[in-house]
Design a protein around this motif. Sequence first.
Motif, short mmCIF file in Angstrom:
data_model
loop_
_atom_site.label_atom_id
_atom_site.label_comp_id
_atom_site.label_asym_id
_atom_site.label_seq_id
_atom_site.Cartn_x
_atom_site.Cartn_y
_atom_site.Cartn_z
N UNK A 78 34.35 34.65 36.80
CA UNK A 78 35.45 35.58 36.63
C UNK A 78 36.39 35.48 37.81
N UNK A 79 37.65 35.32 37.52
CA UNK A 79 38.63 35.22 38.59
C UNK A 79 39.68 36.31 38.51
N UNK A 80 39.41 37.37 37.74
CA UNK A 80 40.43 38.38 37.49
C UNK A 80 40.56 39.44 38.55
N UNK A 81 39.53 39.70 39.33
CA UNK A 81 39.61 40.79 40.29
C UNK A 81 39.60 40.25 41.70
N UNK A 82 40.36 40.90 42.54
CA UNK A 82 40.37 40.56 43.96
C UNK A 82 39.45 41.53 44.67
N UNK A 83 38.21 41.13 44.84
CA UNK A 83 37.23 41.96 45.51
C UNK A 83 36.78 41.24 46.77
N UNK A 84 36.91 41.93 47.88
CA UNK A 84 36.47 41.37 49.14
C UNK A 84 35.02 41.77 49.36
N UNK A 85 34.12 40.82 49.15
CA UNK A 85 32.70 41.12 49.24
C UNK A 85 32.22 41.34 50.68
#
Length: 168
Positions: A78-85
């Motif tokens: 999935x590349x839809x969300x920009x989540x900084x892990x």
Amino acid sequence: MTTPLKERLRGRSELGVGVLLFLLGVLVLTDALTLDADLTGRGPVGPATVPLVVGSGLLLVAVLLTADVLRGGRGEAEGGEDVDLTEPADRRTVLLLAGAFLAFAVLIGPLGFPVAGALLFWGAAFVLGSRNLHRDPLIAAVLSLLTYAVFDRLLGVPLPGGPLMGVL
């Protein structure tokens, strides 16, 4: 040293999802087939109909997913969300949402679903960042009353009305 089985399963974690769906389908079908259904009183479509369809669908999806994975199919990342892990979780928001749900569980008995639900909807919107103090409580009240009407009146699922029982 890795075993041949581990080597063959490497990169095929979707098989675990297939197994989980299969087990869930078996559970749903087992429960549906053990329901006591009086066909003379209800007709051919009884309480087991929907669980039988859902359980069969789960089994079908499990088999199709497993066959696809074994043939080399892979799920897309999935590349839809920009989540900084690397950022820590927002524990304050999670705890406040949990508090709103806990308050709902405590208040639904004495206040009834319409009032407790409105407080839950408004509280969740507030915790998640909405600060419109005129619009949010109104939307929460409408959502709660609509939910109450659909479940209690249309679907026949009794929900506690609380002090508003005589009004609604």
